[in-house]
Design an enzyme around this catalytic site. Structure first.
Site, short mmCIF file in Angstrom:
data_model
loop_
_atom_site.label_atom_id
_atom_site.label_comp_id
_atom_site.label_asym_id
_atom_site.label_seq_id
_atom_site.Cartn_x
_atom_site.Cartn_y
_atom_site.Cartn_z
N ASP A 67 3.73 3.33 47.01
CA ASP A 67 2.30 3.60 46.91
C ASP A 67 1.71 3.02 45.61
OD1 ASP A 67 0.13 5.22 48.16
OD2 ASP A 67 0.13 6.19 46.20
N ASP A 99 3.44 18.10 66.85
CA ASP A 99 3.62 19.45 66.30
C ASP A 99 4.59 20.24 67.19
OD1 ASP A 99 3.33 21.99 65.21
OD2 ASP A 99 1.43 22.38 66.26
N HIS A 117 -2.95 4.03 57.48
CA HIS A 117 -3.63 5.34 57.40
C HIS A 117 -4.82 5.32 56.45
CE1 HIS A 117 -1.11 4.90 53.99
NE2 HIS A 117 -1.64 5.96 53.41
N ASP A 118 -5.14 4.17 55.89
CA ASP A 118 -6.22 4.10 54.90
C ASP A 118 -7.46 3.39 55.42
OD1 ASP A 118 -4.88 5.48 52.91
OD2 ASP A 118 -3.94 3.68 52.11
#
Ligand code: GLC
Ligand code: CA
Length: 533
Positions: free
Chosen positions: A197, A23, A311-312
């Protein structure tokens, strides 16, 4: 595609989850400038290509997989200018960028859906699947029915995921054209490839009552990527094909469809009964599944994708090996086993540090729609709150979505503000700064592993031959090319005497400091890579 697919084996792809990478403006959310700021870090690791999870305009019901505008950037991630700068900085470092294309569904905030739901006769009315009554009992992957009644239109629409993620109707040629234009838009901006995806869902099999692998799947993928403009791209499908003939139909060079597909079996079957329920940790299952895939991909001359994390899922390390005393040995063993095989390696952010799963007791420390829906479904089904919490701790996607731990300081140096999601529970112990200061640096091992892969053509382009037997509790394999040969040994849980080939020469890599000529037993998770004479 014919010629270039073999060259992708020279790449190392790194998956970035931008929301949790770095960030730069203190709002607690990772951003595109944060990815730009860390490009030198990635270059240093040996990364050739970056796969960026979705960064497009999105209300974030499913963290960016619900797209409201495919040609613009999510407000929290920055501006379109930031995206252009990121692409330019990636190119400057001679790296590639792979974007995440979400072709199966949009956000309900997308202009197409906003219009589509208004009436049965508007220019977008057939962009989605609308029925007066649900034509089947399909379920959403995020719990509940996949059909949602929509008041304004007075009909039901299909959502394979969240209610706010309506499925696009690819049987409408206008939708195909829209998606081609979106692909071309990003290609013109310099994008080198796409991770696609749930691409297996873009054609529905209404007759066979399956919400995937419909009759026009190949036609639609070909429409996207079988064009001259897209022939050079690296395209990787999230597709649940588990039969080699089906995989070939997607990826054989002359099909002009996809470069490769993810194969999830090793990840699904290791250390778990299903996503939410553990079974004992071990590496043999993954070895056997990967060995079989290696042979099949090689025989058919198609590209295998080498990965364990995304990420899953929770970190593979957490389910497969020792995340306490032998965390360094375990993480380095898994990466050696997988990344020195024949295919294109893909590493997920934090994996290079040996990151592990988290444990929290309150639902407030979770964010993911899948986990939260699952928690409530479990409670409704009679599971106790404690048990339900254990399950989402074990399988929840938040595990790999917590911020990248750069330092041992506050919030792992990820943000100067408040992170959008609770940090990983072990971040003070597992972070880049602490890792680099340790004699057992997981990062340094990965850097050496990838440098070795790059230096030895045989490790990228050579054939794979397994030497282990089914009963062995280790992996032993050869990579061979033009008379050159390298032998990879990865021992698993127990100390083992391993008979190595006679012709083994110098040690190129080890994780226990094994020296040339050392014939001792292999310790738990010990690896060694030998050049063959
Ligand atoms: C894929 C993505 C996942 C997302 C889903 C719906 O499985 O990897 O993160 O939730 O598709 O887009
Ligand atoms: Ca930010």
């Amino acid at each position: 595609m014919e010629e270039n697919f073999r060259n992708f084996r020279n790449w190392l792809i790194y998956q970035v989850y931008p929301r949790s990478f770095f960030d730069t403006n203190g709002d607690g959310i990772g951003d595109l400038n944060g990815v730009t700021a860390k490009l030198d870090y990635l270059k240093d690791l040996g990364v050739d290509a970056i796969w960026l999870c979705p960064c497009f305009k999105s209300p974030n019901v499913d963290n960016g997989y619900d797209i409201a505008d495919y040609r613009d950037i999510m407000d929290e991630f920055g501006t379109f200018e930031d995206a252009k700068r990121l692409i330019a900085e990636i190119k400057k470092r001679d790296m590639k960028i792979i974007m995440d294309l979400v072709p199966n569904h949009t956000s309900d905030q997308h202009e197409w859906f906003v219009e589509s739901r208004k009436s049965k006769d508007n220019p977008y009315s057939d962009y989605y699947y609308w029925f007066d009554q649900p034509p089947n009992d399909w379920k959403s992957s995020f719990c509940g029915s996949a059909w949602q009644y929509d008041e304004p239109r007075g009909q039901y629409y299909l959502h394979s995921y969240a209610v706010q993620q309506p499925d696009l109707n690819w049987d409408n040629p206008k939708v195909v054209k829209e998606m081609q234009d979106i692909v071309d838009f990003w290609v013109d901006l310099g994008v080198d490839g796409f991770r696609c995806d749930v691409i297996d869902r873009i054609s529905k099999d209404f007759e066979g009552n399956r919400n995937l692998f419909g009759p026009n799947l190949h036609k639609y993928i070909n429409a996207l990527f079988g064009r001259e403009k897209t022939a050079h791209l690296f395209t990787i499908g999230e597709c649940h094909a588990t039969d080699i003939d089906e995989i070939c139909r997607h990826t054989q060079a002359d099909r002009n469809e996809l470069t490769t597909l993810f194969q999830f079996n090793h990840l699904r079957q290791t250390g778990r009964i299903d996503k939410w329920n553990p079974k004992p940790k071990e590496l043999r299952t993954a070895r056997d599944i990967l060995t079989d895939w290696q042979i099949l991909h090689q025989e058919r001359d198609i590209l295998h994708t080498l990965f364990t994390d995304n990420h899953d899922n929770n970190f593979f390390l957490e389910r497969a090996a020792d995340v306490r005393e032998l965390r360094y040995e375990s993480a380095t063993c898994i990466s050696t086993l997988v990344f020195l095989m024949n295919g294109v390696p893909l590493i997920y952010q934090g994996q290079e540090l040996g990151c592990c799963g988290s444990h929290y007791d309150s639902l407030d420390d979770f964010n993911d729609i899948e986990s939260i829906n699952m928690y409530h479904e479990l409670i409704e089904g009679g599971t106790t709150p404690d048990e339900a919490m254990e399950k989402i701790n074990f399988g929840g996607r938040d595990n790999t979505r917590r911020p990248m731990p750069w330092t041992a300081g506050e919030n792992g140096g990820f943000t100067t503000g408040k992170p959008w999601i609770t940090m990983a529970s072990r971040y003070k112990e597992i972070n880049l700064e602490t890792d680099l200061a340790s004699d057992k640096s997981v990062f340094k091992f990965h850097k050496a592993l990838f440098a070795l892969r790059k230096a030895e053509e045989v490790l990228c382009q050579g054939t794979f031959t397994p030497l282990h037997k089914a009963k062995d509790n280790f992996a032993l394999y050869l990579r061979e090319l033009d008379g050159r040969s390298i032998c990879v040994v990865c021992n698993f849980e127990e100390t083992t005497k391993i008979d190595l080939p006679e012709a083994k020469g110098e040690i190129l890599l080890s994780n226990y400091g094994r020296r040339d000529g050392d014939e001792s037993e292999f310790r738990p998770y010990e690896i060694a890579v030998y050049r063959m004479k």
